[in-house]
Design an enzyme around this catalytic site. Sequence first.
Site, mmCIF file in Angstrom:
data_model
loop_
_atom_site.group_PDB
_atom_site.id
_atom_site.type_symbol
_atom_site.label_atom_id
_atom_site.label_comp_id
_atom_site.label_asym_id
_atom_site.label_seq_id
_atom_site.Cartn_x
_atom_site.Cartn_y
_atom_site.Cartn_z
ATOM 1 N N TYR A 4 8.911 -0.837 2.142
ATOM 2 C CA TYR A 4 7.633 -0.718 1.604
ATOM 3 C C TYR A 4 6.690 -1.079 2.734
ATOM 4 O O TYR A 4 6.964 -1.678 3.565
ATOM 5 C CB TYR A 4 7.557 -1.571 0.543
ATOM 6 N N ASP A 15 11.267 14.543 9.324
ATOM 7 C CA ASP A 15 10.688 14.272 8.144
ATOM 8 C C ASP A 15 9.149 14.513 8.017
ATOM 9 O O ASP A 15 8.438 13.840 7.443
ATOM 10 C CB ASP A 15 11.052 12.969 7.553
ATOM 11 N N GLY A 61 8.530 3.473 0.303
ATOM 12 C CA GLY A 61 9.236 4.873 1.034
ATOM 13 C C GLY A 61 10.785 4.620 0.505
ATOM 14 O O GLY A 61 11.104 3.791 -0.429
ATOM 15 N N VAL A 89 0.858 -1.351 0.047
ATOM 16 C CA VAL A 89 0.060 -0.038 -0.033
ATOM 17 C C VAL A 89 0.917 1.299 -0.211
ATOM 18 O O VAL A 89 0.089 2.417 -0.181
ATOM 19 C CB VAL A 89 -1.038 0.049 1.142
ATOM 20 N N GLY A 90 2.116 1.193 0.035
ATOM 21 C CA GLY A 90 3.012 2.399 0.096
ATOM 22 C C GLY A 90 4.370 1.975 -0.139
ATOM 23 O O GLY A 90 4.812 0.959 0.496
#
Length: 600
Positions: A137, A252, A133, A130-131
Amino acid sequence: MGGCHGKQMQNPEFQEEESLQIPNARQPTPAPGTPQQGKFPFCSPSPLPGSYKNSPANSSVTSTPLRFLKRPFPPPSPAKHIRALLARRYGSVKPNEASIPEGSEVEVGLDKNFGFSKQFFSKFELGEEVGRGHFGYTCSGKVKKGDMKGQEVAVKVIPKAKMTTAISVEDARREVRILSSLAGHKNLVRFYDAYEDEDNVYIVMELCNGGELLERILLRGGKYSEEDAKAVIVQILSVVSFCHLQGVVHRDLKPENFLFTSGDEKSTLKAIDFGLSDFVKPDERLNDIVGSAYYVAPEVLHRSYGTEADMWSIGVIAYILLCGSRPFWARTESGIFRAVLKAEPSFDDPPWPSLSSQAKDFVKKLLNKDYRKRMTAAQALCMFLTILIILEAEHELVNYYNQPISGHPWLRNPEEAKIPLDIMIYKLIKAYICSSSLRKSALRALAKTLKVNQLYYLREQFALLGPNKSGYISLQNLKMALLNDSTEAMKDSKVLDFVNMVSSLQYRKLDFEEFAAAAISVHQMEALDTWEQHARQGYEFFEKDGNRPIMIDELASELGLSPSVPIHVVLQDWIRHSDGKLSLLGFVKLLHGVSSRRQC
């Protein structure tokens, strides 16, 4: 990206731009590197030493993590050096395509055993991605057994193959430690457990199905209404103030790293992705460059920063929420960094003229390039709760200490914005106690000029420290108040060690009047438009109550100046020749003085 993640939203309208997908992006008008000076020649500012989804097709401008070895870069193009050192640290110049570097770049004999449970697949079923980085992940998952059986979770997977240096191993270890020790805040993603096997580390957290804050901005046509932006910013400030009190700096913060728990318009916002976060003591400065280019603070590029860097990032987020454009924009990383260091954000273009003065003032107070003049998260929350009182007589002297306060008009839900304890108060009290008696007198005089909205913040902090029935606090109160809000993170960040040191100092009890003098930030006062009035009015009080004839040698001792300094040349303008007392210039300088008479 972060631990829990929403679905990627495809929106072709915003696919052409090569960086953060916000419409109406523009390059800010260059401005001088330093703000305009006021009438005081001695009040000039003190000198200061990604993409929406991480698609491999995007430029590295969009989401560069900017991790950096401890070596300064030469000025004109920091981006080139960041990419080169990123390659050495993580094995690739492209953060989304990190791989095992060849040859001597791989550190031999790395210990990649974290001590986590190895039973991940016996307890969880791993779902779809679903994502993705910088260094891992995120997948959906489902609990297979136990009390949470059937519950959906988010699983951040960090491949051990990408941990090519001791630093990258420690980054993963620290992320788990921070997530596991920061617990209990409603705007922080819930951590369940961490697992590992031969290939990966698995961080199990709650699944947030509402998507990123960035997606909501895009769905709203690129920006939020002022009213809706308030509710978002309050939640961001609340969780960041909690992290800062525990000694954790996120490093971040950006719209991609805040997720909604559901698709409901009023769903809770959660902070995620602590992969670049670190522990920091109240009196410590960090020096490695991390973060995302559009949100990085000037002092991060100067390689000396603390929790104030997060506040700059929140200022950038607030700017984007309110107007739909980035405050600092360029097509290259070098251009972005130059804008962050030199340019001033524009508040002239639409919709800024139609927004409230409170909203603009709020953003400006966060985007101050001097981190010492920037609001803390607790102060920013307090700004939501206070209203600026405009006095009929500008120089009217009133006792504001007992005057009631009304709510700030730029607040949607006051009950959601409980003001937390501010760790900066501890630093300021320590500096006050270690100051000379002359500087204490100057600070007490300055504190008498504070207006209602400024005193409201101090009154809230004083109340959190638990004064006794007589209205006094001891330094032990500082320790006890902090313990009430402590988590395990405070041990790693050494915040408790710092507070124990402060509370061990020998000093009398403080009433609110002296507390206000101790907890006042001169640097933040200097950032006010009314600073000259505060300074002149404070000097008038000082003339009545604290000024006295003083020798230059005595003043030099008060300020801790070295005997090698040409004292008479440096300090002769500080003292009035007519009576030997401190001048207005000397008073303002004394407010910044550091005494060597007491060692703390």
